[in-house]
Design an enzyme around this catalytic site. Structure first.
Site, PDB file in Angstrom:
ATOM      1  N   ARG A   1      -6.978   7.127   4.341  1.00 29.91           N
ATOM      2  CA  ARG A   1      -5.867   7.819   4.817  1.00 29.91           C
ATOM      3  C   ARG A   1      -4.934   8.224   3.646  1.00 29.91           C
ATOM      4  NH1 ARG A   1      -0.332   7.681   3.680  1.00 29.91           N
ATOM      5  NH2 ARG A   1      -0.366   5.583   3.704  1.00 29.91           N
ATOM      6  N   ASP A   2      -4.567   7.336   2.796  1.00 25.62           N
ATOM      7  CA  ASP A   2      -3.480   7.694   1.657  1.00 25.62           C
ATOM      8  C   ASP A   2      -4.265   8.423   0.630  1.00 25.62           C
ATOM      9  OD1 ASP A   2      -1.530   7.916  -0.145  1.00 25.62           O
ATOM     10  OD2 ASP A   2      -1.106   5.775  -0.070  1.00 25.62           O
TER      11      ASP A   2
ATOM     12  N   HIS B   1       2.867  -2.085  -0.655  1.00 21.54           N
ATOM     13  CA  HIS B   1       2.189  -1.090  -1.098  1.00 21.54           C
ATOM     14  C   HIS B   1       2.453  -0.634  -2.031  1.00 21.54           C
ATOM     15  CE1 HIS B   1      -0.218   2.910   0.100  1.00 21.54           C
ATOM     16  NE2 HIS B   1       0.867   3.159  -0.573  1.00 21.54           N
TER      17      HIS B   1
ATOM     18  N   HIS C   1       1.962   1.162  -6.173  1.00 22.36           N
ATOM     19  CA  HIS C   1       1.143   2.256  -7.173  1.00 22.36           C
ATOM     20  C   HIS C   1       0.901   1.695  -8.428  1.00 22.36           C
ATOM     21  CE1 HIS C   1       1.214   5.891  -3.907  1.00 22.36           C
ATOM     22  NE2 HIS C   1       1.249   4.976  -3.318  1.00 22.36           N
TER      23      HIS C   1
ATOM     24  N   CYS D   1       0.940  10.636  -2.928  1.00 20.88           N
ATOM     25  CA  CYS D   1       1.873  11.472  -2.026  1.00 20.88           C
ATOM     26  C   CYS D   1       2.028  12.569  -2.091  1.00 20.88           C
ATOM     27  CB  CYS D   1       2.892  10.636  -1.566  1.00 20.88           C
ATOM     28  SG  CYS D   1       3.808  11.536  -0.195  1.00 20.88           S
TER      29      CYS D   1
ATOM     30  N   ASN E   1      -2.807   5.155  -6.170  1.00 21.49           N
ATOM     31  CA  ASN E   1      -2.602   3.866  -5.300  1.00 21.49           C
ATOM     32  C   ASN E   1      -3.274   2.371  -6.301  1.00 21.49           C
ATOM     33  OD1 ASN E   1      -1.558   3.802  -2.576  1.00 21.49           O
ATOM     34  ND2 ASN E   1      -3.328   5.634  -2.481  1.00 21.49           N
TER      35      ASN E   1
END
Lengths: 312, 312
Positions: A15-16, A209, A211, A242, A251
């Site tokens: 996803r990310d 979450h 980074h 993002c 990430n």
């Protein structure tokens, strides 16, 4: 491998990671990558976003990808949904868990989902209602993005982050986590904010979450672990960022995070050799894309025994 | 900038960095780089090794480089010496502090300095005697390399590391630090070993010299800070490693470490903008060499205020 684990690593690459690259990974390649991640022992995965394909063509096949992931046993299949329309589609596809991004920064919220923070809290409430009616077994997670700072507005007040977490919990979110969308977090802030989060919403406190934008990803994960966080988002090869937060990239690398925990004696349940092997599937699906990871480059230390292999 | 600091960042690039690259940096370029590091606010620097030029031609000009660094005010100029012969030359050049590498791993000790651990303890004792006679104001540091594992022999027993630190302290070393020469350390081990070090040798416990080989460099620094370590070795641009420990690479990046501490509210006394600017001097002196650093690539976060600028 032991079946007991001390932390849950939630893989967000499909996803990310994919939403941040220009290329569209073919569905068959996504399936092979997800299979490799499952084989490595991952027990939670965010496989895509239910968003209009014109906005993120990388996610056009998300329903098919969800169905594939659901065919693999013993893990939680998640999808990101920005609103009730996405939630309807995700629930129809059969996901185990929904995650909604809610920005602590008003500027980022408008850029990311074209809604204010307050409108997003209402959206979470509506998604929870939908879930209660149609799929009561599904979990709803809210992920507070830009919780540690915003590339658009700069600092984000910690009081506002905590108040937002309380509002989301009142709106019915099962878990609310904190995201360093922009890579601005530092370990002292991570400890302070996750400690406050737990004090405010108790067992509803969710994932970290984090980074690696400025190299602090693992230090921030360690800081979160120190104050009791036990679920960590990460992305194989560090893929991701993002697309709507300028300068946000990187990430936390799943391989490096798993190595850190396993070396510390913290069991992830993940097989590092198979995790490294999953990089081949990722590379095959995204030829030419940069894949990160220090542990894969250096290899495991001589004589290394991961905690999960000790069978305690 | 405030003049009070909470941690001491000891720059090792001109020694640990340069010894790991094939190119020989011209003396004038070393001077310009050292000037830039001083201008950034660094207050301790390891400028080279007093070793035979046939072994490390990069260090042939070390005496001249020491003299240049001594001309800059308000910092500690260090040099590595493997033995009394090197110490004599370093003391003649006028250094403020000597550092001797002593391997916890017997295999690495033989490969690195062609002596056993025990012979190196004797060497430290002889260097301390020499110092006492000829330059009593100079500090002698012992740095225990491969303290967290060895690429040649694998695991290194923690009891042996601590016993070695006690022997070095008894031999007269003013400070004894621990080095993750091979990038095998993890945060739990760092906390355990530095806690034991302080319990064993008290105020003689020295610097943390940690590598980023597997991406854990900053997490390990955070772990060391958590248990009271206040001196950290780092290398501008992450230059460095050890030419005699196969697979060892990647000192902690000074820029990322300073950013982490300053963001946490821990004062380093270093000006991040000037530190970033020092990369130009490094690049000019080593054209084509890879220079690392996540914070320099991402830039400082919007609205970032370093702790050292708050003037507390």
């Amino acid at each position: 491998m032991t079946s007991r684990t001390d932390v849950l690593i939630s893989e967000v690459g499909p996803r990310d990671g994919l939403q941040s690259v220009a290329a569209v990974m073919p569905t068959a390649a996504k399936r092979a990558w997800i299979d490799a991640l499952h084989a490595a022992g991952l027990r939670e995965i965010e496989v895509g976003s239910f968003v209009p394909a014109r906005l993120l063509p990388q996610m056009a096949d998300v329903a098919e990808v969800v169905r594939h992931a659901l065919g693999l046993p013993g893990w939680t299949v998640m999808a990101l949904v920005p609103n009730t329309r996405g939630a309807e589609a995700a629930l129809a596809a059969g996901v185990h868990k929904l995650t909604l991004p809610v920005s602590a920064s008003q500027a980022h919220s408008l850029a990311n989902v074209r809604k204010t923070r307050e409108q997003m809290v209402d959206e979470v409430r509506a998604v929870v209602r939908l879930r209660d009616q149609s799929a009561p077994g599904v979990k709803v997670e809210a992920a507070i993005s830009t919780a540690f700072g915003c590339t658009l507005q700069g600092a984000v007040a910690e009081d506002e982050v905590i108040r937002l977490a309380e509002q989301l919990t009142q709106a019915g979110a099962d878990e609310t986590g904190l995201s360093d969308t922009t890579g601005m977090a530092n370990p002292a802030q991570v400890r302070r904010l996750f400690t406050r989060l737990r004090a405010a919403i108790g067992a509803h406190a969710g994932a970290a979450h984090l980074h690696n934008t400025r190299g602090l990803g693992l230090a921030n994960c360690l800081a979160a672990y120190d104050v009791g966080v036990r679920t960590f988002d990460a992305s194989l090869g560090g893929l991701g960022g993002c697309p709507y937060a300028p300068g946000a990239s990187g990430n936390v690398v799943t391989e490096d995070l798993v190595f850190m925990f396993e070396a510390m004696g913290v069991r992830t349940g993940i097989d590092l050799a198979r995790l490294m092997a999953a990089r081949d599937a990722l590379r095959a699906g995204l030829p030419g894309e940069a894949i990160y990871g220090m542990t894969p480059e250096a290899g495991l230390p001589k004589g290394f025994v991961p905690a999960s292999a000790l069978g305690r």
